[in-house]
Write a protein that holds these residues in place. Sequence first.
Motif, PDB file in Angstrom:
ATOM      1  N   ASN A  83       0.861  -1.174   0.000  1.00  0.00           N
ATOM      2  CA  ASN A  83       0.000   0.000   0.000  1.00  0.00           C
ATOM      3  C   ASN A  83       0.901   1.230   0.000  1.00  0.00           C
ATOM      4  O   ASN A  83       1.152   1.824   1.045  1.00  0.00           O
ATOM      5  CB  ASN A  83      -0.905   0.007   1.240  1.00  0.00           C
ATOM      6  CG  ASN A  83      -1.879   1.180   1.216  1.00  0.00           C
ATOM      7  OD1 ASN A  83      -1.918   1.955   0.258  1.00  0.00           O
ATOM      8  ND2 ASN A  83      -2.650   1.319   2.288  1.00  0.00           N
ATOM      9  N   PRO A  84       1.436   1.595  -1.173  1.00  0.00           N
ATOM     10  CA  PRO A  84       2.382   2.709  -1.236  1.00  0.00           C
ATOM     11  C   PRO A  84       1.772   4.030  -0.804  1.00  0.00           C
ATOM     12  O   PRO A  84       2.496   4.984  -0.546  1.00  0.00           O
ATOM     13  CB  PRO A  84       2.801   2.734  -2.712  1.00  0.00           C
ATOM     14  CG  PRO A  84       1.681   2.047  -3.438  1.00  0.00           C
ATOM     15  CD  PRO A  84       1.171   1.004  -2.490  1.00  0.00           C
ATOM     16  N   GLY A  85       0.456   4.102  -0.729  1.00  0.00           N
ATOM     17  CA  GLY A  85      -0.212   5.313  -0.266  1.00  0.00           C
ATOM     18  C   GLY A  85      -0.427   5.309   1.222  1.00  0.00           C
ATOM     19  O   GLY A  85      -1.378   5.928   1.712  1.00  0.00           O
ATOM     20  N   ALA A  86       0.427   4.614   1.983  1.00  0.00           N
ATOM     21  CA  ALA A  86       0.279   4.530   3.437  1.00  0.00           C
ATOM     22  C   ALA A  86       1.607   4.828   4.109  1.00  0.00           C
ATOM     23  O   ALA A  86       2.672   4.610   3.536  1.00  0.00           O
ATOM     24  CB  ALA A  86      -0.220   3.146   3.844  1.00  0.00           C
ATOM     25  N   VAL A  87       1.510   5.329   5.342  1.00  0.00           N
ATOM     26  CA  VAL A  87       2.685   5.522   6.184  1.00  0.00           C
ATOM     27  C   VAL A  87       2.370   4.935   7.551  1.00  0.00           C
ATOM     28  O   VAL A  87       1.211   4.878   7.968  1.00  0.00           O
ATOM     29  CB  VAL A  87       3.069   7.007   6.334  1.00  0.00           C
ATOM     30  CG1 VAL A  87       3.609   7.567   5.038  1.00  0.00           C
ATOM     31  CG2 VAL A  87       1.890   7.837   6.841  1.00  0.00           C
ATOM     32  N   THR A  88       3.415   4.486   8.236  1.00  0.00           N
ATOM     33  CA  THR A  88       3.267   3.986   9.591  1.00  0.00           C
ATOM     34  C   THR A  88       3.849   5.025  10.537  1.00  0.00           C
ATOM     35  O   THR A  88       5.041   5.358  10.442  1.00  0.00           O
ATOM     36  CB  THR A  88       3.977   2.642   9.780  1.00  0.00           C
ATOM     37  OG1 THR A  88       3.420   1.694   8.862  1.00  0.00           O
ATOM     38  CG2 THR A  88       3.804   2.129  11.198  1.00  0.00           C
TER      39      THR A  88
ATOM     40  N   LYS B  41       0.599   5.446  20.605  1.00  0.00           N
ATOM     41  CA  LYS B  41      -0.152   4.683  19.614  1.00  0.00           C
ATOM     42  C   LYS B  41       0.662   4.629  18.334  1.00  0.00           C
ATOM     43  O   LYS B  41       1.300   5.619  17.952  1.00  0.00           O
ATOM     44  CB  LYS B  41      -1.516   5.351  19.332  1.00  0.00           C
ATOM     45  CG  LYS B  41      -2.334   4.666  18.233  1.00  0.00           C
ATOM     46  CD  LYS B  41      -3.457   5.572  17.748  1.00  0.00           C
ATOM     47  CE  LYS B  41      -4.648   5.560  18.665  1.00  0.00           C
ATOM     48  NZ  LYS B  41      -5.499   4.358  18.481  1.00  0.00           N
ATOM     49  N   ILE B  42       0.686   3.471  17.674  1.00  0.00           N
ATOM     50  CA  ILE B  42       1.319   3.322  16.369  1.00  0.00           C
ATOM     51  C   ILE B  42       0.242   2.905  15.375  1.00  0.00           C
ATOM     52  O   ILE B  42      -0.493   1.934  15.620  1.00  0.00           O
ATOM     53  CB  ILE B  42       2.452   2.278  16.399  1.00  0.00           C
ATOM     54  CG1 ILE B  42       3.523   2.686  17.419  1.00  0.00           C
ATOM     55  CG2 ILE B  42       3.081   2.126  15.012  1.00  0.00           C
ATOM     56  CD1 ILE B  42       4.623   1.646  17.594  1.00  0.00           C
ATOM     57  N   SER B  43       0.130   3.636  14.284  1.00  0.00           N
ATOM     58  CA  SER B  43      -0.943   3.386  13.321  1.00  0.00           C
ATOM     59  C   SER B  43      -0.434   3.500  11.891  1.00  0.00           C
ATOM     60  O   SER B  43       0.536   4.204  11.615  1.00  0.00           O
ATOM     61  CB  SER B  43      -2.091   4.390  13.517  1.00  0.00           C
ATOM     62  OG  SER B  43      -2.623   4.322  14.815  1.00  0.00           O
ATOM     63  N   ARG B  44      -1.117   2.795  11.000  1.00  0.00           N
ATOM     64  CA  ARG B  44      -0.873   2.926   9.570  1.00  0.00           C
ATOM     65  C   ARG B  44      -1.953   3.845   9.007  1.00  0.00           C
ATOM     66  O   ARG B  44      -3.146   3.587   9.170  1.00  0.00           O
ATOM     67  CB  ARG B  44      -0.898   1.557   8.893  1.00  0.00           C
ATOM     68  CG  ARG B  44      -0.374   1.586   7.482  1.00  0.00           C
ATOM     69  CD  ARG B  44       0.226   0.254   7.044  1.00  0.00           C
ATOM     70  NE  ARG B  44      -0.607  -0.903   7.350  1.00  0.00           N
ATOM     71  CZ  ARG B  44      -0.314  -1.788   8.299  1.00  0.00           C
ATOM     72  NH1 ARG B  44       0.767  -1.637   9.057  1.00  0.00           N
ATOM     73  NH2 ARG B  44      -1.098  -2.822   8.511  1.00  0.00           N
ATOM     74  N   VAL B  45      -1.513   4.936   8.383  1.00  0.00           N
ATOM     75  CA  VAL B  45      -2.427   5.974   7.897  1.00  0.00           C
ATOM     76  C   VAL B  45      -2.434   5.982   6.377  1.00  0.00           C
ATOM     77  O   VAL B  45      -1.369   5.946   5.734  1.00  0.00           O
ATOM     78  CB  VAL B  45      -2.008   7.365   8.424  1.00  0.00           C
ATOM     79  CG1 VAL B  45      -2.952   8.446   7.901  1.00  0.00           C
ATOM     80  CG2 VAL B  45      -1.976   7.369   9.946  1.00  0.00           C
ATOM     81  N   ASP B  46      -3.639   6.020   5.801  1.00  0.00           N
ATOM     82  CA  ASP B  46      -3.769   6.177   4.361  1.00  0.00           C
ATOM     83  C   ASP B  46      -4.935   7.118   4.084  1.00  0.00           C
ATOM     84  O   ASP B  46      -5.442   7.771   5.001  1.00  0.00           O
ATOM     85  CB  ASP B  46      -3.951   4.828   3.658  1.00  0.00           C
ATOM     86  CG  ASP B  46      -5.198   4.071   4.121  1.00  0.00           C
ATOM     87  OD1 ASP B  46      -6.150   4.707   4.637  1.00  0.00           O
ATOM     88  OD2 ASP B  46      -5.224   2.831   3.967  1.00  0.00           O
TER      89      ASP B  46
ATOM     90  N   TYR C 123      -0.611  13.726  11.620  1.00  0.00           N
ATOM     91  CA  TYR C 123       0.796  13.562  11.258  1.00  0.00           C
ATOM     92  C   TYR C 123       0.951  12.659  10.037  1.00  0.00           C
ATOM     93  O   TYR C 123       1.718  12.943   9.118  1.00  0.00           O
ATOM     94  CB  TYR C 123       1.565  13.002  12.450  1.00  0.00           C
ATOM     95  CG  TYR C 123       3.049  12.877  12.240  1.00  0.00           C
ATOM     96  CD1 TYR C 123       3.784  13.890  11.625  1.00  0.00           C
ATOM     97  CD2 TYR C 123       3.728  11.748  12.678  1.00  0.00           C
ATOM     98  CE1 TYR C 123       5.150  13.765  11.458  1.00  0.00           C
ATOM     99  CE2 TYR C 123       5.095  11.623  12.504  1.00  0.00           C
ATOM    100  CZ  TYR C 123       5.804  12.636  11.888  1.00  0.00           C
ATOM    101  OH  TYR C 123       7.161  12.516  11.712  1.00  0.00           O
ATOM    102  N   GLY C 124       0.199  11.562  10.018  1.00  0.00           N
ATOM    103  CA  GLY C 124       0.256  10.671   8.874  1.00  0.00           C
ATOM    104  C   GLY C 124      -0.167  11.354   7.583  1.00  0.00           C
ATOM    105  O   GLY C 124       0.467  11.175   6.525  1.00  0.00           O
ATOM    106  N   ARG C 125      -1.211  12.170   7.649  1.00  0.00           N
ATOM    107  CA  ARG C 125      -1.673  12.886   6.463  1.00  0.00           C
ATOM    108  C   ARG C 125      -0.614  13.870   5.979  1.00  0.00           C
ATOM    109  O   ARG C 125      -0.413  14.039   4.759  1.00  0.00           O
ATOM    110  CB  ARG C 125      -2.978  13.626   6.776  1.00  0.00           C
ATOM    111  CG  ARG C 125      -4.191  12.723   6.879  1.00  0.00           C
ATOM    112  CD  ARG C 125      -5.411  13.500   7.341  1.00  0.00           C
ATOM    113  NE  ARG C 125      -6.621  12.684   7.283  1.00  0.00           N
ATOM    114  CZ  ARG C 125      -7.813  13.078   7.741  1.00  0.00           C
ATOM    115  NH1 ARG C 125      -7.947  14.289   8.283  1.00  0.00           N
ATOM    116  NH2 ARG C 125      -8.857  12.271   7.658  1.00  0.00           N
ATOM    117  N   ARG C 126       0.078  14.514   6.912  1.00  0.00           N
ATOM    118  CA  ARG C 126       1.116  15.454   6.518  1.00  0.00           C
ATOM    119  C   ARG C 126       2.296  14.759   5.846  1.00  0.00           C
ATOM    120  O   ARG C 126       2.870  15.256   4.874  1.00  0.00           O
ATOM    121  CB  ARG C 126       1.580  16.281   7.733  1.00  0.00           C
ATOM    122  CG  ARG C 126       0.551  17.306   8.167  1.00  0.00           C
ATOM    123  CD  ARG C 126       1.139  18.376   9.073  1.00  0.00           C
ATOM    124  NE  ARG C 126       1.271  17.902  10.454  1.00  0.00           N
ATOM    125  CZ  ARG C 126       2.421  17.835  11.087  1.00  0.00           C
ATOM    126  NH1 ARG C 126       3.547  18.152  10.496  1.00  0.00           N
ATOM    127  NH2 ARG C 126       2.447  17.432  12.355  1.00  0.00           N
TER     128      ARG C 126
END
Length: 351
Positions: free
Chosen positions: A14-19, A33-38, A343-346
Amino acid sequence: MTGTSATNAVNATNPGAVTVAGIDCGTNSIRLKISRVDANGYTDVLPRVLRVIRLGQDVDKTHRFADDALQRAYAAAGEFADLLAEHHVDGLRFVATSATRDAANREEFEDRIEGILGVRPEVIPGTEEARLSFLGATSVLGPEQDGTVPAPPYLVVDLGGGSTELVLGGDGVDAPADDVTAAFSMNIGSVRMTERHLLADPPTEEQIAEAVADIDEHIEEAFRTVPAERTGTIIGVSGTVTTMTALYMGLPEYNHSAVDGRRVPIADITAVNDRFLRMTREDRRAYKTIHPGRIDVVGGGALVWSRVLAKVAERANAARGEGTVTSYVASEHGLLDGIVLDYGRRLLAAR
């Protein structure tokens, strides 16, 4: 902190995601908290880890972090560093709130945390705290158990140890329901009210009356910025709100999934709040639902919660008719969720 090959391998599908990892360091507790954001939101990799550290111990009185409070914070940060080493995130954002804003020796704290975790704490103003809490609370808002959808505008109340944020969103017509239209941060919270007023065990009626006057003064000041009379649904976030909700439900032990999204009548929670406010600390210890780190301050938080609910309902019902606001929705999602999502969106936008 940058991603490693392990993270990149996870996100390759999922190249459109960051952890990303978020840390919320408040007056009473610190959470990771640790999350994968897309583009669709976030999925937890490591659900919330909470440690009660009472960083704000005596800060209201001394305007400094106590040495033992700092040691508790550093120990928790070390524990979080070990967890982060196991998960290999693309980035970490450490957010500090009310107690750190007020502490004269905060630079010492920031330097040590940076040495432990590799990132410097970001001491955010109350308005940014409010925005992130609203983002987190509304990002997962959906139909309730009976299928009804909470009515906008939403008033998110983030009741912390040192401060309480009121954040109002749009009505879904003139402004999107998930957009902040007004926010205010009050210097009242569970720890601050306990240390300032509720000194006896149990507190005296005179102490309670003094605390009520203090709380109400802050709420009226907030209402000059936040038009609470527009409220369609109150959403309560933070440990005080969820703990008191669990006590209202009669849960033998705390249960995140049972509390999250629960709608509670204001009259019922006010009675529960009053009962626990007037208990001795020893009596509260019998309730496994209350985290041990909240035993001595949960009464102060319960009092703040009762006054906010009463004042908001009074305003909304007077402006829009009786029965407009008679309950609230408890949420397990707030500032920490907003931190990782924002933060993930940024990070995604910067790619």
